[in-house]
Design a protein around this motif. Structure first.
Motif, PDB file in Angstrom:
ATOM      1  N   GLU A 104       0.833  -1.194   0.000  1.00 37.04           N
ATOM      2  CA  GLU A 104       0.000   0.000   0.000  1.00 37.04           C
ATOM      3  C   GLU A 104       0.873   1.251   0.000  1.00 37.04           C
ATOM      4  OE1 GLU A 104      -3.519   2.107   2.655  1.00 37.04           O
ATOM      5  OE2 GLU A 104      -2.668   0.179   3.259  1.00 37.04           O
ATOM      6  N   TYR A 105       0.549   2.249  -0.839  1.00 39.41           N
ATOM      7  CA  TYR A 105       1.329   3.489  -0.959  1.00 39.41           C
ATOM      8  C   TYR A 105       0.798   4.524   0.023  1.00 39.41           C
ATOM      9  CZ  TYR A 105       3.327   7.738  -2.856  1.00 39.41           C
ATOM     10  OH  TYR A 105       3.991   8.926  -3.001  1.00 39.41           O
ATOM     11  N   ASP A 106       1.694   5.143   0.802  1.00 43.29           N
ATOM     12  CA  ASP A 106       1.315   6.142   1.798  1.00 43.29           C
ATOM     13  C   ASP A 106       1.191   7.510   1.126  1.00 43.29           C
ATOM     14  OD1 ASP A 106       0.856   7.679   3.982  1.00 43.29           O
ATOM     15  OD2 ASP A 106       2.856   7.481   4.832  1.00 43.29           O
ATOM     16  N   THR A 107      -0.038   7.928   0.902  1.00 43.70           N
ATOM     17  CA  THR A 107      -0.270   9.204   0.215  1.00 43.70           C
ATOM     18  C   THR A 107      -0.096  10.399   1.134  1.00 43.70           C
ATOM     19  OG1 THR A 107      -2.643   9.048   0.697  1.00 43.70           O
ATOM     20  CG2 THR A 107      -1.863   8.156  -1.418  1.00 43.70           C
ATOM     21  N   THR A 108      -0.056  10.188   2.455  1.00 46.85           N
ATOM     22  CA  THR A 108       0.061  11.305   3.392  1.00 46.85           C
ATOM     23  C   THR A 108       1.486  11.826   3.495  1.00 46.85           C
ATOM     24  OG1 THR A 108       0.466   9.871   5.303  1.00 46.85           O
ATOM     25  CG2 THR A 108      -1.830  10.351   4.743  1.00 46.85           C
ATOM     26  N   GLY A 109       2.468  11.000   3.171  1.00 47.13           N
ATOM     27  CA  GLY A 109       3.860  11.417   3.282  1.00 47.13           C
ATOM     28  C   GLY A 109       4.451  11.192   4.657  1.00 47.13           C
ATOM     29  N   HIS A 131      -0.198  17.976  11.152  1.00 45.53           N
ATOM     30  CA  HIS A 131      -0.702  19.088  10.339  1.00 45.53           C
ATOM     31  C   HIS A 131      -0.184  19.094   8.903  1.00 45.53           C
ATOM     32  CE1 HIS A 131      -2.589  21.178  13.755  1.00 45.53           C
ATOM     33  NE2 HIS A 131      -1.552  20.751  14.462  1.00 45.53           N
ATOM     34  N   MET A 132       0.481  18.040   8.463  1.00 43.98           N
ATOM     35  CA  MET A 132       1.040  18.068   7.119  1.00 43.98           C
ATOM     36  C   MET A 132      -0.016  17.928   6.030  1.00 43.98           C
ATOM     37  SD  MET A 132       3.000  14.392   7.238  1.00 43.98           S
ATOM     38  CE  MET A 132       3.890  14.734   5.740  1.00 43.98           C
ATOM     39  N   GLN A 133      -1.262  17.704   6.414  1.00 43.75           N
ATOM     40  CA  GLN A 133      -2.344  17.666   5.436  1.00 43.75           C
ATOM     41  C   GLN A 133      -3.226  18.915   5.506  1.00 43.75           C
ATOM     42  OE1 GLN A 133      -2.741  15.237   2.974  1.00 43.75           O
ATOM     43  NE2 GLN A 133      -0.698  14.734   3.757  1.00 43.75           N
ATOM     44  N   ASP A 134      -2.827  19.904   6.330  1.00 47.95           N
ATOM     45  CA  ASP A 134      -3.552  21.175   6.399  1.00 47.95           C
ATOM     46  C   ASP A 134      -3.149  22.066   5.222  1.00 47.95           C
ATOM     47  OD1 ASP A 134      -4.484  20.147   8.725  1.00 47.95           O
ATOM     48  OD2 ASP A 134      -3.387  21.501  10.055  1.00 47.95           O
ATOM     49  N   ALA A 155       9.665  15.297   2.803  1.00 46.51           N
ATOM     50  CA  ALA A 155       8.237  14.958   2.876  1.00 46.51           C
ATOM     51  C   ALA A 155       7.371  15.933   2.093  1.00 46.51           C
ATOM     52  CB  ALA A 155       7.795  14.924   4.334  1.00 46.51           C
ATOM     53  N   LEU A 156       7.839  17.162   1.923  1.00 44.55           N
ATOM     54  CA  LEU A 156       7.024  18.178   1.245  1.00 44.55           C
ATOM     55  C   LEU A 156       7.177  18.172  -0.269  1.00 44.55           C
ATOM     56  CD1 LEU A 156       7.405  21.294   3.596  1.00 44.55           C
ATOM     57  CD2 LEU A 156       5.488  19.714   3.447  1.00 44.55           C
ATOM     58  N   VAL A 157       8.118  17.415  -0.762  1.00 46.42           N
ATOM     59  CA  VAL A 157       8.328  17.391  -2.217  1.00 46.42           C
ATOM     60  C   VAL A 157       7.054  17.013  -2.958  1.00 46.42           C
ATOM     61  CG1 VAL A 157       9.495  16.142  -4.072  1.00 46.42           C
ATOM     62  CG2 VAL A 157      10.806  17.002  -2.139  1.00 46.42           C
ATOM     63  N   THR A 158       6.342  16.002  -2.452  1.00 44.79           N
ATOM     64  CA  THR A 158       5.130  15.520  -3.125  1.00 44.79           C
ATOM     65  C   THR A 158       3.849  15.976  -2.440  1.00 44.79           C
ATOM     66  OG1 THR A 158       5.285  13.459  -1.845  1.00 44.79           O
ATOM     67  CG2 THR A 158       6.320  13.493  -4.025  1.00 44.79           C
ATOM     68  N   ASN A 159       3.957  16.862  -1.438  1.00 44.38           N
ATOM     69  CA  ASN A 159       2.769  17.323  -0.729  1.00 44.38           C
ATOM     70  C   ASN A 159       1.955  18.256  -1.620  1.00 44.38           C
ATOM     71  OD1 ASN A 159       1.259  19.370   1.085  1.00 44.38           O
ATOM     72  ND2 ASN A 159       1.781  17.722   2.487  1.00 44.38           N
ATOM     73  N   THR A 160       0.646  17.990  -1.696  1.00 46.43           N
ATOM     74  CA  THR A 160      -0.235  18.795  -2.548  1.00 46.43           C
ATOM     75  C   THR A 160      -1.272  19.572  -1.742  1.00 46.43           C
ATOM     76  OG1 THR A 160      -1.769  16.939  -2.834  1.00 46.43           O
ATOM     77  CG2 THR A 160       0.015  17.161  -4.449  1.00 46.43           C
ATOM     78  N   ARG A 161      -1.167  19.522  -0.415  1.00 53.10           N
ATOM     79  CA  ARG A 161      -2.168  20.162   0.434  1.00 53.10           C
ATOM     80  C   ARG A 161      -1.729  21.529   0.948  1.00 53.10           C
ATOM     81  NH1 ARG A 161      -7.231  18.509   0.819  1.00 53.10           N
ATOM     82  NH2 ARG A 161      -7.258  19.111   3.018  1.00 53.10           N
ATOM     83  N   ILE A 162      -0.484  21.629   1.358  1.00 56.05           N
ATOM     84  CA  ILE A 162       0.004  22.851   2.012  1.00 56.05           C
ATOM     85  C   ILE A 162       0.159  23.980   0.998  1.00 56.05           C
ATOM     86  CG2 ILE A 162       1.911  23.876   3.294  1.00 56.05           C
ATOM     87  CD1 ILE A 162       2.408  21.114   4.510  1.00 56.05           C
ATOM     88  N   LEU A 163      -0.488  25.106   1.298  1.00 56.50           N
ATOM     89  CA  LEU A 163      -0.394  26.295   0.456  1.00 56.50           C
ATOM     90  C   LEU A 163       0.476  27.371   1.104  1.00 56.50           C
ATOM     91  CD1 LEU A 163      -4.134  26.609  -0.655  1.00 56.50           C
ATOM     92  CD2 LEU A 163      -2.269  25.385  -1.790  1.00 56.50           C
ATOM     93  N   LYS A 164       0.502  27.396   2.453  1.00 58.69           N
ATOM     94  CA  LYS A 164       1.330  28.359   3.179  1.00 58.69           C
ATOM     95  C   LYS A 164       2.289  27.593   4.076  1.00 58.69           C
ATOM     96  CE  LYS A 164       1.249  32.113   6.577  1.00 58.69           C
ATOM     97  NZ  LYS A 164       0.414  33.012   7.412  1.00 58.69           N
ATOM     98  N   LEU A 165       3.581  27.874   3.932  1.00 62.37           N
ATOM     99  CA  LEU A 165       4.614  27.219   4.731  1.00 62.37           C
ATOM    100  C   LEU A 165       5.325  28.269   5.572  1.00 62.37           C
ATOM    101  CD1 LEU A 165       6.315  24.741   5.476  1.00 62.37           C
ATOM    102  CD2 LEU A 165       7.773  25.257   3.515  1.00 62.37           C
ATOM    103  N   CYS A 188       4.884  22.472  -6.473  1.00 60.06           N
ATOM    104  CA  CYS A 188       4.275  23.586  -7.217  1.00 60.06           C
ATOM    105  C   CYS A 188       2.933  23.994  -6.611  1.00 60.06           C
ATOM    106  CB  CYS A 188       4.099  23.200  -8.683  1.00 60.06           C
ATOM    107  SG  CYS A 188       3.077  21.733  -8.949  1.00 60.06           S
ATOM    108  N   TYR A 189       2.748  23.721  -5.315  1.00 60.69           N
ATOM    109  CA  TYR A 189       1.478  24.044  -4.667  1.00 60.69           C
ATOM    110  C   TYR A 189       1.619  25.167  -3.635  1.00 60.69           C
ATOM    111  CZ  TYR A 189      -0.384  19.843  -6.839  1.00 60.69           C
ATOM    112  OH  TYR A 189      -0.798  18.907  -7.758  1.00 60.69           O
ATOM    113  N   ILE A 190       2.779  25.311  -3.014  1.00 61.06           N
ATOM    114  CA  ILE A 190       2.991  26.349  -2.006  1.00 61.06           C
ATOM    115  C   ILE A 190       2.967  27.719  -2.669  1.00 61.06           C
ATOM    116  CG2 ILE A 190       4.650  27.298  -0.354  1.00 61.06           C
ATOM    117  CD1 ILE A 190       5.578  24.455   0.201  1.00 61.06           C
ATOM    118  N   THR A 191       2.161  28.625  -2.102  1.00 58.32           N
ATOM    119  CA  THR A 191       2.047  29.985  -2.653  1.00 58.32           C
ATOM    120  C   THR A 191       2.578  31.046  -1.707  1.00 58.32           C
ATOM    121  OG1 THR A 191      -0.203  30.205  -1.774  1.00 58.32           O
ATOM    122  CG2 THR A 191       0.025  29.339  -4.016  1.00 58.32           C
TER     123      THR A 191
END
Length: 529
Positions: A104-109, A131-134, A155-165, A188-191
């Motif tokens: 099983e692949y861990d999508t949460t990171g 909070h890595m999925q916030d 861990a954040l390389v493939t994270n698609t949830r976080i917009l503000k770091l 390409c998701y962090i703004t």
């Protein structure tokens, strides 16, 4: 007739015609060629049970081109093949087995982060795991350091949830900054990126500025308090000049930018086309550096808000700002608080406000502009009916009556104008003089219904009409007249005219008369005023 070498298969029911193995083989081959399922063959002793499904795709044992065998050899071959299939995982290719074997692949990171922590020798941060999925990850003051930043970056390389770091105050240093920059090349998701108070230095500045020229998703960046100096200014200027970056808000406050840094950054500020809000407060811009920054602001046609408070613009910077505001017709907010701007400097800025019709907010408080500087700015607003000024901040600047009257006049035509200052000067009042110790003595005598001679006799025990300083002091204390040591000393000096160390009755009377004369003269002067 049966074919030679082929053993006939005996029918289970008498009367059924004999069938050969070859006939079944031919029939099955014809069915496969025709695209239909093979015809089921009768089961002989030792044949495979009909409930057993076996797939031998690609196996040599299942080739339709194998030559026929005798009944006994075929039976033993089938049993042997069945055993081999049971011992081999490749013999049974069912869906159930595929599902069981699939990892099983861990999508949460989370798994990736924990493994990265092991690799870099750091303890996983539970807050990050929670909070890595916030959409916003606020991790201030967690003491990550360079190694902790590397683990989070993986861990954040493939994270698609976080917009503000926000990784403020984690002392990432240059290496941590490089790790975050490498991550931002893939993510390409962090703004919004906040890396304040991390001691990034010139090394971290180079890495972050480089990736911001490639990543066009980040539009808000906070790099305050990172010990940036003139070396870091080179990289930031390169970022500002670049047309590929999309940063709209940039905070560079609280760094070590000096006079040289101002000259370096000025060119980038003048040519930048994306930044709308720029914060350069709490730096060390002086003299030529301050002048260069002001010129860069004047040349920019995209900036909406600039904060250069808590620097050292001085008179030279104020004159440069005057020219900038005359030239710039885009800037809406300007904060030059705490910049050593004098009243003359404020008057120079006021000259630009006579013609400027875009500036809405001007903060110039905590400068020694005094009432004259604040009043000059007000008069400029009165002259410019097209002025867009909505907020004037003169914090800690004390104003006088003339200013207060001018402010009322301005607000009659601009009722929405907000003005803050340090309050109006109170009318100058002379400080209330301390009560003369002789006045306290006279007041006591009057309140007791005594004469001065009666009070003196209470102290003159030997009736010599003369008392020592100590006797006088004891008498005053016994009477309950509250005098400080200084007041007692002043009173003794005033009464002992000849300085012989004793006070006689005549000296007390003369002292009383002189005091009454002084009080009368003072009262007359007050009435004349």
């Amino acid at each position: 007739m049966t074919e030679v070498g082929v053993e006939p298969v005996m029918p289970e029911n008498p009367g059924e015609p004999l069938e050969t193995e070859q006939s079944h083989t031919n029939e099955a081959d014809n069915a496969i060629i025709a695209g239909a399922s093979p015809v089921a063959r009768p089961h002989s002793r030792g044949s495979v049970s009909p409930g057993k499904i076996i797939s031998r795709v690609g196996s040599a044992h299942s080739s339709k081109f194998s030559r026929p065998r005798t009944g006994s050899s075929q039976q033993s071959s089938i049993v042997q093949n069945e055993k081999e299939d049971e011992d081999s995982d490749g013999g049974y290719d069912t869906d159930l087995e595929l599902e069981a074997d699939r990892e099983e692949y861990d999508t949460t990171g989370k798994t990736t982060y924990k493994e990265a922590c092991k690799q870099y020798g750091v303890i996983p941060v539970s807050y990050f795991l929670r909070h890595m999925q916030d959409t916003e990850l606020i991790m201030k003051h967690h003491g990550l350091g360079p190694a902790g930043a590397k683990a989070i970056a993986v861990a954040l390389v493939t994270n698609t949830r976080i917009l503000k770091l926000d990784l403020s105050d984690n002392w990432l240093h240059g290496k941590g900054g490089i790790a975050i920059a490498d991550m931002l090349e893939e993510n390409c998701y962090i703004t919004e990126l906040v890396l304040s108070d991390n001691k990034l230095g010139a090394i971290g500045a180079k890495a972050i500025c480089s990736v911001l020229q490639k990543n066009d998703n980040i539009n808000r960046v906070n790099l305050s308090g990172n010990e940036f100096d003139s070396h870091a200014a080179d990289h930031i200027a390169e970022l500002l000049i670049s047309n590929s970056q999309k940063v709209e808000t940039l905070d560079l406050s609280g760094n070590h930018f000096d006079e040289l840094s101002g000259e370096i950054l000025a060119a980038g500020i003048a040519e930048n086309t994306s930044i709308k809000e720029l914060n350069l407060s709490w730096n060390y811009f002086r003299l030529s550096g301050a002048v260069a920054i002001a010129k860069g602001i004047g040349a920019n046609i995209f900036l909406k808000s600039v904060n250069i408070s808590w620097n050292g613009l001085g008179m030279e910077g104020a004159i440069a700002l005057r020219d900038a505001l005359m030239q710039n017709n885009v800037l809406e907010e300007l904060d030059v608080s705490s910049n050593r701007i004098s009243a003359e400097g404020a008057v120079e800025i006021a000259k630009a406000l006579v013609s400027n019709d875009t500036l809405r907010v001007l903060r110039i408080g905590r400068n020694p502009i005094r009432t004259a500087g604040a009043h000059g700015i007000l008069l400029a607003l009165q002259q410019n009916t097209q002025s867009a000024i909505e907020v004037l901040d003169f914090t800690d600047v004390v104003v006088n009556k003339d200013y207060v009257e001018s402010e009322k006049e301005v607000k009659e035509t601009r009722p929405k104008l907000e003005i803050t200052h340090g309050g109006a000067e109170a009318e100058k009042k002379k400080p209330k003089p301390r009560a003369n110790p002789m006045s306290k003595l006279i007041k006591y005598v009057e309140e007791k219904g005594m004469r001065m001679v009666d009070f003196f006799n209470l102290m003159d025990e030997d009736h010599s009409m003369s008392i020592t300083h100590q006797e006088f002091q004891n008498g005053v204390e016994n009477a309950g007249i509250m005098l400080t040591q200084d007041e007692m000393k002043a009173l003794l000096e005033e009464l002992d005219k000849d300085g012989d160390g004793e006070i006689n009755y005549s000296e007390l009377v003369i002292g009383n008369l002189e005091h009454l004369a002084k009080e009368k003269q003072k009262l007359e002067q007050e009435n004349q005023e």
